[in-house]
Design a protein around this motif. Structure first.
Motif, mmCIF file in Angstrom:
data_model
loop_
_atom_site.group_PDB
_atom_site.id
_atom_site.type_symbol
_atom_site.label_atom_id
_atom_site.label_comp_id
_atom_site.label_asym_id
_atom_site.label_seq_id
_atom_site.Cartn_x
_atom_site.Cartn_y
_atom_site.Cartn_z
ATOM 1 N N UNK A 1 -16.568 28.399 7.622
ATOM 2 C CA UNK A 1 -15.725 28.362 6.441
ATOM 3 C C UNK A 1 -15.593 29.773 5.878
ATOM 4 N N UNK A 2 -14.426 30.090 5.419
ATOM 5 C CA UNK A 2 -14.162 31.405 4.844
ATOM 6 C C UNK A 2 -14.873 31.553 3.503
ATOM 7 N N UNK A 3 -15.338 32.743 3.252
ATOM 8 C CA UNK A 3 -15.993 33.064 1.989
ATOM 9 C C UNK A 3 -14.988 33.795 1.114
ATOM 10 N N UNK A 4 -14.589 33.135 0.038
ATOM 11 C CA UNK A 4 -13.548 33.684 -0.828
ATOM 12 C C UNK A 4 -13.902 33.446 -2.286
ATOM 13 N N UNK A 5 -13.301 34.261 -3.144
ATOM 14 C CA UNK A 5 -13.415 34.083 -4.584
ATOM 15 C C UNK A 5 -12.135 34.644 -5.203
ATOM 16 N N UNK A 6 -11.705 34.051 -6.301
ATOM 17 C CA UNK A 6 -10.516 34.526 -6.996
ATOM 18 C C UNK A 6 -10.937 35.336 -8.213
ATOM 19 N N UNK A 7 -10.367 36.529 -8.336
ATOM 20 C CA UNK A 7 -10.589 37.383 -9.510
ATOM 21 C C UNK A 7 -9.323 37.314 -10.354
ATOM 22 N N UNK A 8 -9.484 37.126 -11.657
ATOM 23 C CA UNK A 8 -8.310 37.015 -12.520
ATOM 24 C C UNK A 8 -8.596 37.579 -13.904
ATOM 25 N N UNK A 9 -7.518 37.840 -14.600
ATOM 26 C CA UNK A 9 -7.560 38.349 -15.970
ATOM 27 C C UNK A 9 -6.470 37.623 -16.745
ATOM 28 N N UNK A 10 -6.714 37.404 -18.009
ATOM 29 C CA UNK A 10 -5.693 36.824 -18.886
ATOM 30 C C UNK A 10 -5.491 37.786 -20.048
ATOM 31 N N UNK A 14 3.719 41.128 -25.693
ATOM 32 C CA UNK A 14 5.031 40.777 -26.243
ATOM 33 C C UNK A 14 5.251 39.266 -26.274
ATOM 34 N N UNK A 15 4.240 38.547 -26.721
ATOM 35 C CA UNK A 15 4.355 37.103 -26.867
ATOM 36 C C UNK A 15 4.274 36.317 -25.571
ATOM 37 N N UNK A 16 4.014 36.994 -24.478
ATOM 38 C CA UNK A 16 3.914 36.330 -23.183
ATOM 39 C C UNK A 16 2.486 36.467 -22.660
ATOM 40 N N UNK A 17 1.959 35.393 -22.089
ATOM 41 C CA UNK A 17 0.614 35.427 -21.511
ATOM 42 C C UNK A 17 0.721 35.739 -20.025
ATOM 43 N N UNK A 18 -0.052 36.726 -19.598
ATOM 44 C CA UNK A 18 -0.079 37.141 -18.196
ATOM 45 C C UNK A 18 -1.377 36.649 -17.555
ATOM 46 N N UNK A 19 -1.279 36.213 -16.308
ATOM 47 C CA UNK A 19 -2.431 35.712 -15.549
ATOM 48 C C UNK A 19 -2.531 36.421 -14.194
ATOM 49 N N UNK A 20 -2.681 37.725 -14.170
ATOM 50 C CA UNK A 20 -2.810 38.371 -12.859
ATOM 51 C C UNK A 20 -4.081 37.896 -12.150
ATOM 52 N N UNK A 21 -3.945 37.614 -10.872
ATOM 53 C CA UNK A 21 -5.092 37.135 -10.094
ATOM 54 C C UNK A 21 -4.943 37.592 -8.647
ATOM 55 N N UNK A 22 -6.050 37.551 -7.953
ATOM 56 C CA UNK A 22 -6.055 37.888 -6.532
ATOM 57 C C UNK A 22 -7.184 37.114 -5.867
ATOM 58 N N UNK A 23 -6.892 36.543 -4.709
ATOM 59 C CA UNK A 23 -7.941 35.876 -3.944
ATOM 60 C C UNK A 23 -8.555 36.912 -3.011
ATOM 61 N N UNK A 24 -9.853 37.068 -3.115
ATOM 62 C CA UNK A 24 -10.565 38.045 -2.302
ATOM 63 C C UNK A 24 -11.175 37.355 -1.090
ATOM 64 N N UNK A 25 -10.786 37.793 0.085
ATOM 65 C CA UNK A 25 -11.384 37.308 1.323
ATOM 66 C C UNK A 25 -12.619 38.173 1.563
ATOM 67 N N UNK A 26 -13.761 37.670 1.155
ATOM 68 C CA UNK A 26 -14.995 38.452 1.165
ATOM 69 C C UNK A 26 -15.403 38.877 2.570
ATOM 70 N N UNK A 27 -15.222 38.000 3.545
ATOM 71 C CA UNK A 27 -15.581 38.343 4.923
ATOM 72 C C UNK A 27 -14.733 39.512 5.422
ATOM 73 N N UNK A 28 -13.441 39.442 5.171
ATOM 74 C CA UNK A 28 -12.539 40.505 5.609
ATOM 75 C C UNK A 28 -12.900 41.834 4.942
ATOM 76 N N UNK A 29 -13.140 41.805 3.636
ATOM 77 C CA UNK A 29 -13.500 43.032 2.922
ATOM 78 C C UNK A 29 -14.806 43.619 3.450
#
Length: 147
Positions: A1-10, A14-29
């Protein structure tokens, strides 16, 4: 099984909520860099992946927000706790597993033992010898610097 984790910020801009995120493939890194990105690098990865320019106000807000981790998969689950991911502990775990894998290959090739897992003391002895070699090499390098 792949080892992954998602990193995100909220963050809000300007009245809009941003949810930048990235799924990190830990094995690949780990295979590519033998380490995981530091938090400072994660911010830049999040910005790049989510098209947030480095000279924008959104980028400044992103840098001021706290990175949260979620959706851990595989072995990464053991290093995930309430939105935090222990990067250093996971790196150590991954590297130890890689060393153990290669030691098992050596046991199979050199000693013709196909089920190395059935001989944990042999693996532990080889791991101790490996660590001794690393420490000895470091000692030699340090002594050369003092000459």
């Amino acid at each position: 099984m792949a080892n992954k984790v998602t990193a995100s910020i909220v963050f809000d801009f300007k009245g809009e909520t941003f949810y930048p995120h990235i799924e990190l493939d830990l094995d690949n890194l780990m295979q590519r860099y033998h380490s995981l990105p530091l938090r400072s690098s994660l911010y830049e990865m999040l910005a790049t992946k989510n098209n947030i320019g480095s000279h924008s106000y959104e980028h400044e807000l992103l840098l001021g927000a706290t990175i949260q981790f979620s959706d851990a998969k595989g072995d990464a689950i053991s290093f995930f706790n309430h939105g935090e991911f222990d990067i250093a502990a996971y790196q150590q775990y991954w590297l130890q597993n890689k060393i153990r894998y290669h030691l098992k290959q050596i046991i199979q090739t050199e000693l013709d033992i196909n089920e190395a897992e059935q001989h944990p003391s042999l693996i532990d002895a080889m791991l101790a010898a490996f660590k001794f070699g690393q420490n000895y090499k470091q000692t030699l390098e340090n002594s050369k610097c003092k000459e």
